[in-house]
Motif scaffolding. Sequence first.
Motif, PDB file in Angstrom:
ATOM      1  N   GLY A 170     -24.303  44.644 112.727  1.00  0.00           N
ATOM      2  CA  GLY A 170     -23.634  43.676 113.609  1.00  0.00           C
ATOM      3  C   GLY A 170     -24.187  41.528 113.610  1.00  0.00           C
ATOM      4  O   GLY A 170     -24.413  41.923 112.382  1.00  0.00           O
ATOM      5  N   ASN A 171     -23.643  41.641 114.139  1.00  0.00           N
ATOM      6  CA  ASN A 171     -24.044  39.556 115.050  1.00  0.00           C
ATOM      7  C   ASN A 171     -25.019  39.491 115.139  1.00  0.00           C
ATOM      8  O   ASN A 171     -25.016  37.859 114.648  1.00  0.00           O
ATOM      9  N   SER A 172     -26.105  39.808 115.623  1.00  0.00           N
ATOM     10  CA  SER A 172     -26.987  39.647 116.506  1.00  0.00           C
ATOM     11  C   SER A 172     -28.459  39.865 115.582  1.00  0.00           C
ATOM     12  O   SER A 172     -28.907  41.136 115.928  1.00  0.00           O
ATOM     13  N   SER A 212     -31.018  41.526 118.461  1.00  0.00           N
ATOM     14  CA  SER A 212     -30.462  42.640 118.941  1.00  0.00           C
ATOM     15  C   SER A 212     -30.112  44.416 117.912  1.00  0.00           C
ATOM     16  O   SER A 212     -30.495  45.295 118.117  1.00  0.00           O
ATOM     17  N   ASP A 213     -29.171  43.219 117.208  1.00  0.00           N
ATOM     18  CA  ASP A 213     -29.057  44.224 115.998  1.00  0.00           C
ATOM     19  C   ASP A 213     -29.153  45.043 114.543  1.00  0.00           C
ATOM     20  O   ASP A 213     -29.394  45.483 114.191  1.00  0.00           O
ATOM     21  N   ILE A 214     -30.496  44.081 114.593  1.00  0.00           N
ATOM     22  CA  ILE A 214     -30.734  43.948 113.563  1.00  0.00           C
ATOM     23  C   ILE A 214     -32.002  43.783 112.919  1.00  0.00           C
ATOM     24  O   ILE A 214     -32.640  45.094 112.707  1.00  0.00           O
ATOM     25  N   PHE A 224     -22.849  50.239 114.486  1.00  0.00           N
ATOM     26  CA  PHE A 224     -22.146  49.117 114.757  1.00  0.00           C
ATOM     27  C   PHE A 224     -21.698  48.997 115.830  1.00  0.00           C
ATOM     28  O   PHE A 224     -22.079  49.216 117.388  1.00  0.00           O
ATOM     29  N   ASP A 225     -22.649  47.553 116.198  1.00  0.00           N
ATOM     30  CA  ASP A 225     -22.473  46.776 117.719  1.00  0.00           C
ATOM     31  C   ASP A 225     -21.116  45.936 118.025  1.00  0.00           C
ATOM     32  O   ASP A 225     -20.159  46.578 116.894  1.00  0.00           O
ATOM     33  N   ALA A 226     -20.503  46.138 118.860  1.00  0.00           N
ATOM     34  CA  ALA A 226     -19.375  45.866 118.784  1.00  0.00           C
ATOM     35  C   ALA A 226     -19.087  44.147 119.603  1.00  0.00           C
ATOM     36  O   ALA A 226     -18.172  43.488 118.809  1.00  0.00           O
ATOM     37  N   ASP A 227     -19.550  43.407 120.285  1.00  0.00           N
ATOM     38  CA  ASP A 227     -19.091  42.672 120.724  1.00  0.00           C
ATOM     39  C   ASP A 227     -19.071  41.046 119.708  1.00  0.00           C
ATOM     40  O   ASP A 227     -20.508  41.055 119.211  1.00  0.00           O
ATOM     41  N   ASP A 228     -18.451  40.824 119.216  1.00  0.00           N
ATOM     42  CA  ASP A 228     -18.393  39.477 117.976  1.00  0.00           C
ATOM     43  C   ASP A 228     -18.737  40.722 116.402  1.00  0.00           C
ATOM     44  O   ASP A 228     -19.166  39.343 115.757  1.00  0.00           O
ATOM     45  N   THR A 229     -19.305  41.666 116.657  1.00  0.00           N
ATOM     46  CA  THR A 229     -19.225  42.119 115.257  1.00  0.00           C
ATOM     47  C   THR A 229     -17.807  43.189 115.004  1.00  0.00           C
ATOM     48  O   THR A 229     -16.606  42.688 114.123  1.00  0.00           O
ATOM     49  N   LEU A 230     -17.429  43.340 115.645  1.00  0.00           N
ATOM     50  CA  LEU A 230     -15.828  44.476 115.781  1.00  0.00           C
ATOM     51  C   LEU A 230     -14.766  43.644 116.493  1.00  0.00           C
ATOM     52  O   LEU A 230     -13.345  43.326 116.626  1.00  0.00           O
TER      53      LEU A 230
HETATM   54 MG   LIG Z   1     -22.667  41.410 119.483  1.00  0.00          MG
END
Ligand SMILES: [Mg+2]
Length: 243
Positions: A186-188, A191-193, A20-26
């Motif tokens: 994640g939301n990005s 960066s995340d996907i 899991f990403d943290a910022d804007d995901t959790l």
């Molecule tokens: Mg994020």
Amino acid sequence: MTLTNDNIKTILQGVKVIGFDADDTLWVNETYYREAEEHFAVVMAPYVSEDISLPTLTKTEIKNLGIYGYGAKSMTLSMLETAISLSNNQVKASEIEKIIKIGRALLNKPVTLLDGVKPVLQKLKGEYTIILITKGDLIDQERKLKKSGLDQCFEHIEIVSEKTENQYLKLLDLIHSKPEEFMMVGNSLKSDIIPVLKLGGWGIHIPFHTTWVHEETNENPYQWDRFFKMDNLSELLNVFFGN
Ligand SMILES: [Mg+2]
């Protein structure tokens, strides 16, 4: 890929680790940075309009990422640099003080969990290895994680300076896992996907309502059939548990 009962089963067989990403995901993050930018524009108003101060700040932040990294402290330095330059060295000490306060306020924001975070993590935790992968300022991310009360949900926590294919590979190596067993949420996209999809892993994109311009990408994630987009975290439970 469209989720059907058949392909859910295929996913379940392969995935062992969920990152899991943290910022804007959790939890909420970008909203606070947008607010900080608006406050910065107000401080700069005697010198330049918002149409100038905000894009210049973004440009300065992106230019400085390589040396300062992500986060509120980096943003503070970039705000100061932008203020000095856009005011032609005329910025007052009282205005510098206001800018420092804008940055400091970011470091004291509450950690507000997004909908469904706790139940989703708790349910997945029993069945999968759950890890947290976030980038940004180490001290600030540790503060947010502690405030979130989620630190017990993760088997492994990684705070990195950038989320690149190489970083993901190193992390998978560290936890003795392989890309095809790994799903990142994640939301990005950038960066995340995308890096995870490129490695042969799975990506679940849950967009937040606002995205920093630096996190935007032109790459089309739908070219990978291991890509899914969801409206919220709770939809993850449909994928894994069919409820
Ligand atoms: Mg994020």
